[in-house]
Design a protein around this motif. Structure first.
Motif, PDB file in Angstrom:
ATOM      1  N   TRP A   7       0.862  -1.182   0.000  1.00  0.00           N
ATOM      2  CA  TRP A   7       0.000   0.000   0.000  1.00  0.00           C
ATOM      3  C   TRP A   7       0.898   1.231   0.000  1.00  0.00           C
ATOM      4  N   ALA A   8       0.508   2.240  -0.768  1.00  0.00           N
ATOM      5  CA  ALA A   8       1.283   3.483  -0.819  1.00  0.00           C
ATOM      6  C   ALA A   8       0.341   4.668  -1.012  1.00  0.00           C
ATOM      7  N   VAL A   9       0.797   5.824  -0.633  1.00  0.00           N
ATOM      8  CA  VAL A   9       0.044   7.065  -0.837  1.00  0.00           C
ATOM      9  C   VAL A   9       0.726   7.815  -1.966  1.00  0.00           C
ATOM     10  N   SER A  10      -0.033   8.111  -3.019  1.00  0.00           N
ATOM     11  CA  SER A  10       0.561   8.790  -4.174  1.00  0.00           C
ATOM     12  C   SER A  10       0.373  10.301  -4.140  1.00  0.00           C
ATOM     13  N   GLN A  11      -0.646  10.764  -3.413  1.00  0.00           N
ATOM     14  CA  GLN A  11      -0.921  12.204  -3.396  1.00  0.00           C
ATOM     15  C   GLN A  11      -1.850  12.519  -2.232  1.00  0.00           C
ATOM     16  N   LEU A  12      -1.671  13.683  -1.649  1.00  0.00           N
ATOM     17  CA  LEU A  12      -2.583  14.186  -0.620  1.00  0.00           C
ATOM     18  C   LEU A  12      -3.096  15.548  -1.060  1.00  0.00           C
ATOM     19  N   ASN A  29      -0.446  -2.487  -4.660  1.00  0.00           N
ATOM     20  CA  ASN A  29       0.198  -3.345  -5.647  1.00  0.00           C
ATOM     21  C   ASN A  29       0.368  -4.736  -5.066  1.00  0.00           C
ATOM     22  N   ALA A  30       0.135  -5.722  -5.929  1.00  0.00           N
ATOM     23  CA  ALA A  30       0.317  -7.122  -5.563  1.00  0.00           C
ATOM     24  C   ALA A  30       1.347  -7.696  -6.518  1.00  0.00           C
ATOM     25  N   ALA A  31       2.297  -8.440  -5.987  1.00  0.00           N
ATOM     26  CA  ALA A  31       3.331  -9.014  -6.842  1.00  0.00           C
ATOM     27  C   ALA A  31       3.838 -10.318  -6.246  1.00  0.00           C
ATOM     28  N   ASN A  32       4.168 -11.226  -7.145  1.00  0.00           N
ATOM     29  CA  ASN A  32       4.894 -12.429  -6.752  1.00  0.00           C
ATOM     30  C   ASN A  32       6.125 -12.492  -7.647  1.00  0.00           C
ATOM     31  N   ASP A  33       6.779 -13.599  -7.717  1.00  0.00           N
ATOM     32  CA  ASP A  33       8.017 -13.679  -8.495  1.00  0.00           C
ATOM     33  C   ASP A  33       7.813 -13.460  -9.986  1.00  0.00           C
ATOM     34  N   THR A  34       6.589 -13.658 -10.477  1.00  0.00           N
ATOM     35  CA  THR A  34       6.343 -13.623 -11.916  1.00  0.00           C
ATOM     36  C   THR A  34       5.342 -12.565 -12.351  1.00  0.00           C
ATOM     37  N   TYR A  35       4.294 -12.339 -11.577  1.00  0.00           N
ATOM     38  CA  TYR A  35       3.174 -11.505 -12.006  1.00  0.00           C
ATOM     39  C   TYR A  35       2.955 -10.335 -11.055  1.00  0.00           C
ATOM     40  N   SER A  36       2.244  -9.318 -11.579  1.00  0.00           N
ATOM     41  CA  SER A  36       1.887  -8.178 -10.740  1.00  0.00           C
ATOM     42  C   SER A  36       0.531  -7.633 -11.161  1.00  0.00           C
ATOM     43  N   ALA A  37      -0.128  -6.975 -10.224  1.00  0.00           N
ATOM     44  CA  ALA A  37      -1.418  -6.329 -10.469  1.00  0.00           C
ATOM     45  C   ALA A  37      -1.503  -5.147  -9.520  1.00  0.00           C
ATOM     46  N   GLY A  38      -2.342  -4.188  -9.851  1.00  0.00           N
ATOM     47  CA  GLY A  38      -2.443  -3.018  -8.999  1.00  0.00           C
ATOM     48  C   GLY A  38      -3.804  -2.381  -9.037  1.00  0.00           C
ATOM     49  N   ALA A  39      -4.045  -1.532  -8.058  1.00  0.00           N
ATOM     50  CA  ALA A  39      -5.292  -0.776  -7.965  1.00  0.00           C
ATOM     51  C   ALA A  39      -4.960   0.624  -7.474  1.00  0.00           C
ATOM     52  N   ALA A  73     -10.170  -3.767   8.163  1.00  0.00           N
ATOM     53  CA  ALA A  73      -9.482  -4.997   7.744  1.00  0.00           C
ATOM     54  C   ALA A  73     -10.288  -5.802   6.733  1.00  0.00           C
ATOM     55  N   GLU A  74     -11.606  -5.818   6.887  1.00  0.00           N
ATOM     56  CA  GLU A  74     -12.439  -6.589   5.952  1.00  0.00           C
ATOM     57  C   GLU A  74     -12.303  -6.066   4.526  1.00  0.00           C
ATOM     58  N   LYS A  75     -12.352  -4.754   4.345  1.00  0.00           N
ATOM     59  CA  LYS A  75     -12.231  -4.162   3.008  1.00  0.00           C
ATOM     60  C   LYS A  75     -10.816  -4.313   2.467  1.00  0.00           C
ATOM     61  N   VAL A  76      -9.810  -4.177   3.334  1.00  0.00           N
ATOM     62  CA  VAL A  76      -8.414  -4.375   2.919  1.00  0.00           C
ATOM     63  C   VAL A  76      -8.262  -5.788   2.361  1.00  0.00           C
ATOM     64  N   THR A  77      -8.828  -6.759   3.062  1.00  0.00           N
ATOM     65  CA  THR A  77      -8.771  -8.152   2.606  1.00  0.00           C
ATOM     66  C   THR A  77      -9.484  -8.324   1.270  1.00  0.00           C
ATOM     67  N   GLU A  78     -10.638  -7.689   1.096  1.00  0.00           N
ATOM     68  CA  GLU A  78     -11.376  -7.764  -0.178  1.00  0.00           C
ATOM     69  C   GLU A  78     -10.527  -7.236  -1.335  1.00  0.00           C
ATOM     70  N   ILE A  79      -9.897  -6.097  -1.135  1.00  0.00           N
ATOM     71  CA  ILE A  79      -9.066  -5.494  -2.185  1.00  0.00           C
ATOM     72  C   ILE A  79      -7.898  -6.415  -2.516  1.00  0.00           C
ATOM     73  N   GLN A  80      -7.227  -6.907  -1.500  1.00  0.00           N
ATOM     74  CA  GLN A  80      -6.073  -7.777  -1.728  1.00  0.00           C
ATOM     75  C   GLN A  80      -6.511  -9.105  -2.361  1.00  0.00           C
ATOM     76  N   ASP A  81      -7.667  -9.625  -1.965  1.00  0.00           N
ATOM     77  CA  ASP A  81      -8.178 -10.855  -2.587  1.00  0.00           C
ATOM     78  C   ASP A  81      -8.471 -10.636  -4.069  1.00  0.00           C
ATOM     79  N   ALA A  82      -9.031  -9.476  -4.413  1.00  0.00           N
ATOM     80  CA  ALA A  82      -9.325  -9.173  -5.820  1.00  0.00           C
ATOM     81  C   ALA A  82      -8.033  -9.087  -6.636  1.00  0.00           C
ATOM     82  N   LEU A  83      -6.999  -8.519  -6.060  1.00  0.00           N
ATOM     83  CA  LEU A  83      -5.711  -8.460  -6.760  1.00  0.00           C
ATOM     84  C   LEU A  83      -5.116  -9.858  -6.895  1.00  0.00           C
TER      85      LEU A  83
END
Length: 103
Positions: A7-12, A29-39, A73-83
């Motif tokens: 998780w990162a903050v790009s602008q305030l 951003n979600a990443a493993n050794d091969t793939y990445s995805a972001g929101a 935490a529930e919404k954080v998990t939803e976002i990460q699960d979607a990624l």
């Protein structure tokens, strides 16, 4: 493969008179050794009873505000699960395009 979520903050967006941050723009951003995805998203923040000086804010603090505003935490998990679903689809596609004949 283990997935890392970042998780990162790009602008305030803030009021210049007192530094009140009213909008936080964030990325996940979600990443493993091969793939990445972001929101990317933005959340409006309520004015707190006690303002933290803009120059004293930390990214971790603002990420906490963002995650809380999103629903905790529930919404954080939803976002990460979607990624994670996006990463899984990249690793083992369930859909494809094309034609069976050559041109």
């Amino acid at each position: 493969m283990a997935t890392t979520f970042t998780w990162a903050v790009s602008q305030l967006d803030r009021e210049t008179a007192d530094g009140y941050v009213f909008t936080a723009h964030y990325t996940v951003n979600a990443a493993n050794d091969t793939y990445s995805a972001g929101a990317y998203g933005s959340v409006g923040l309520d004015r707190p009873d006690t303002l933290v000086a803009f120059a004293s804010l930390t990214e971790e603090q603002v990420i906490g505000w963002v995650q809380e505003k999103l629903g905790g935490a529930e919404k954080v998990t939803e976002i990460q699960d979607a990624l994670q679903v996006q990463l899984d689809e990249q690793a083992a596609p369930t859909k494809a395009s094309g034609v069976p004949w050559s041109a």
